[in-house]
Design an enzyme around this catalytic site. Structure first.
Site: not given
Ligand code: LCV
Ligand code: LCV
Length: 257
Positions: A62, A106, A136
């Protein structure tokens, strides 16, 4: 955000927004839903849902920046993720989730809502509501419960830790773990096999199984209790803290209120 392809009776949707790690934003979800309706118009019989080859992140789930402020249900009926799950379940043909990379939140539910899951050995799956303090919703939890034994569903949801593909395959949650060099051939061979079978029989069985999997009687009182409990979560201080910590790229400090 995505690319789509139709070869014979097989449709492919490739998530293609790696800069944002294929987050299931409203825009990306709208394009996936539009792709499924194109496939329906072209009598596509089997769909492969994938990320670009070599993806480190299949989807980060999400789009946290789209989660509503406290006071509004973050996973209500019209939420993009809820719409995506329903469209996957309602699409006439089987949808095969072909997974490379990590799957989050999600997106983990989205993969579990697909009909068949084929993943590489390095793929991981994390259910993350507990990481963000998101309540959820009922059909979402049912997706997990229909895919995994309740103890595994609870471990995924309570730890919010990524789980490796081979462990989920051992538990029958993933259909096949295939080395990345053979992933496409294996997946599309299965898609072709399905597409050569009788589409009416398959689409009717898919719909019958959807109805059976969702056939859980629940009293209005139970439903209202669940909704009331969920409101406690999205009206809490912790709900705001979860989103703020994510934005500030720091660990959240939850106070249980
Ligand atoms: C917005 C993002 C996101 C993101 N949203 O790259 O299931 S529930 O109830 O929890 C539901 C509400 C849900 O699905 O929540 C989201 C759950 N997702 C996560 O917890 C994963 C969050 N993301 C991460 O942990 C990392 O981004 C990963 C490990 C996936 C990849 O890491 P990496 O270092 O390769 P970055 O973190 O630098 O991300 C690249 C860009 O994508 C955005 C993040 O903010 C960054 O944007 P900027 O370049 O503008 O800073 N991004 C990543 N995930 N879920 N934005
Ligand atoms: C009538 C038969 C059959 C047969 N019916 O020996 O699950 S559902 O929804 O699909 C449900 C409707 C259902 O159960 O549909 C049937 C599904 N069954 C199959 O698809 C298997 C069909 N049979 C075969 O593939 C072969 O017969 C096998 C591989 C089982 C055995 O092959 P083999 O060469 O050893 P034959 O094919 O020569 O069969 C010997 C005789 O049994 C008949 C077949 O027509 C033949 O009869 P004749 O000697 O009069 O030609 N037979 C076999 N299966 N399901 N009749």
């Amino acid at each position: 955000m995505i690319t789509i392809q139709i070869e014979g009776a097989i449709g492919t949707i490739t998530l293609n927004n790696d800069a944002k790690r294929n987050v299931l934003s409203e825009r990306l979800v709208d394009q996936v839903i539009e792709a499924l309706s194109v496939f329906t118009r072209h009598a596509v019989r089997c769909v492969v849902l994938r990320a670009a080859s070599g993806a480190k992140v299949w989807s980060a789930g999400h789009d946290v920046s789209e989660l509503p402020v406290g006071g509004q249900d973050p996973l209500g009926w019209r939420d993009p993720l809820r719409q995506l799950i329903r469209e996957i379940e309602n699409f006439s043909g089987p949808i095969i989730a072909m997974i490379e990379g990590s799957v989050w939140g999600g997106a983990c539910e989205t993969v579990l809502a697909c009909d068949i899951i084929i993943a590489t050995p390095d793929a991981t799956f994390a259910a993350t509501p507990a990481k963000l303090n998101v309540p959820y919703n009922v059909t979402g939890l049912l997706t997990f419960l229909n895919a995994a034994h309740i103890h595994i569903a609870k471990e995924m949801l309570f730890t919010a830790q990524p789980m490796p593909a081979d462990r989920l395959e051992r538990m029958g949650i993933i259909n096949h773990v295939i080395p990345v060099d053979n992933l496409e051939d294996y997946t599309y061979a299965m898609a072709r096999n399905i597409a050569e079978n009788a589409p009416l029989s398959i689409s009717v069985m898919k719909e019958q199984l959807r109805i059976l999997a969702g056939a859980h009687a629940m009293s209005p009182q139970s439903f209202e209790r669940i909704q009331g409990l969920r409101r406690v979560v999205y009206n809490s201080h912790d709900y705001e803290e979860g989103k703020l910590a994510f934005k500030e790229k720091r660990k959240p400090v939850f106070q249980g209120k």
